[in-house]
Motif scaffolding. Sequence first.
Motif, PDB file in Angstrom:
ATOM      1  N   ARG A 139       0.856  -1.188   0.000  1.00  0.00           N
ATOM      2  CA  ARG A 139       0.000   0.000   0.000  1.00  0.00           C
ATOM      3  C   ARG A 139       0.887   1.232   0.000  1.00  0.00           C
ATOM      4  O   ARG A 139       1.886   1.301   0.695  1.00  0.00           O
ATOM      5  CB  ARG A 139      -0.885   0.016   1.233  1.00  0.00           C
ATOM      6  N   HIS A 179      -3.083   6.025  -1.788  1.00  0.00           N
ATOM      7  CA  HIS A 179      -4.337   5.475  -2.293  1.00  0.00           C
ATOM      8  C   HIS A 179      -4.115   4.453  -3.410  1.00  0.00           C
ATOM      9  O   HIS A 179      -5.023   4.198  -4.199  1.00  0.00           O
ATOM     10  CB  HIS A 179      -5.252   6.606  -2.773  1.00  0.00           C
ATOM     11  N   SER A 180      -2.902   3.868  -3.465  1.00  0.00           N
ATOM     12  CA  SER A 180      -2.597   2.812  -4.425  1.00  0.00           C
ATOM     13  C   SER A 180      -2.260   1.544  -3.648  1.00  0.00           C
ATOM     14  O   SER A 180      -1.513   1.596  -2.679  1.00  0.00           O
ATOM     15  CB  SER A 180      -1.406   3.198  -5.301  1.00  0.00           C
ATOM     16  N   GLU A 231      -3.899  -4.283  -9.171  1.00  0.00           N
ATOM     17  CA  GLU A 231      -3.422  -2.938  -8.865  1.00  0.00           C
ATOM     18  C   GLU A 231      -4.684  -2.115  -8.643  1.00  0.00           C
ATOM     19  O   GLU A 231      -5.551  -2.049  -9.514  1.00  0.00           O
ATOM     20  CB  GLU A 231      -2.617  -2.392 -10.030  1.00  0.00           C
ATOM     21  N   GLN A 283      -6.518   1.515  -7.397  1.00  0.00           N
ATOM     22  CA  GLN A 283      -6.423   2.957  -7.172  1.00  0.00           C
ATOM     23  C   GLN A 283      -7.700   3.400  -6.456  1.00  0.00           C
ATOM     24  O   GLN A 283      -8.800   3.126  -6.942  1.00  0.00           O
ATOM     25  CB  GLN A 283      -6.304   3.726  -8.498  1.00  0.00           C
ATOM     26  N   GLU A 284      -7.526   4.064  -5.320  1.00  0.00           N
ATOM     27  CA  GLU A 284      -8.677   4.533  -4.554  1.00  0.00           C
ATOM     28  C   GLU A 284      -8.838   6.046  -4.700  1.00  0.00           C
ATOM     29  O   GLU A 284      -7.858   6.788  -4.598  1.00  0.00           O
ATOM     30  CB  GLU A 284      -8.506   4.200  -3.070  1.00  0.00           C
ATOM     31  N   SER A 330      -9.635  -0.930 -10.436  1.00  0.00           N
ATOM     32  CA  SER A 330      -8.651  -2.011 -10.327  1.00  0.00           C
ATOM     33  C   SER A 330      -8.368  -2.615 -11.697  1.00  0.00           C
ATOM     34  O   SER A 330      -9.194  -2.544 -12.607  1.00  0.00           O
ATOM     35  CB  SER A 330      -9.158  -3.098  -9.375  1.00  0.00           C
TER      36      SER A 330
END
Length: 190
Positions: free
Chosen positions: A72, A75-76, A99, A101-102, A110
Amino acid sequence: MHRLPWLLVLAFPALCYPAEISLQATRHGDSFAVEAAAEFEAEVTLAWEVLTDYDRLSEFIPGMHSSRIVSRSNHSLTVDQSGEARLLFLSFPIQVRLEVQEFPYERIVSRAIEGNFKELRGAYTLEARGRRLLLRYTGSLTPDFSIPPLIGTILVRNTVEKRFGAMVDEIMRRQRLRKLPVATPSGSGR
């Protein structure tokens, strides 16, 4: 002892109705596209907690055997997941490293970077609508394993319906728990 769930249904009837889920799955050669959506009463922050509970997803998502965060950075994330997709007596193993990404409280995107998919991309979006939440999932996938043509779309649709439905159910379950009255010990002076 088993009366409590019925008491909850009577006390909170609006919270006990399942969310209506719309779902589409289409096949394009060896690839599939899916779209799912549900609108229900829930807080965006709580839905976000459930969607990003990666290490516990296998506890409530059918067919998911394991899910764990590998790394982590802000936010990745990198997440490993394994499980299976089932239809009748057929089972198809799923191994994937995602992978992720938030974009907090709005979107999670994802894509597979390893595993048994040639391509796997997905996105959850959250949209607050007053006291209700519109949760959407869109995805495209190309398995790196053979799925018989006659059952492929049914298998993908069935798997997404169960998994998306389980995600919605978990959000609603946690929302109900937040709304339950808190018991205070007797004699607490209140």
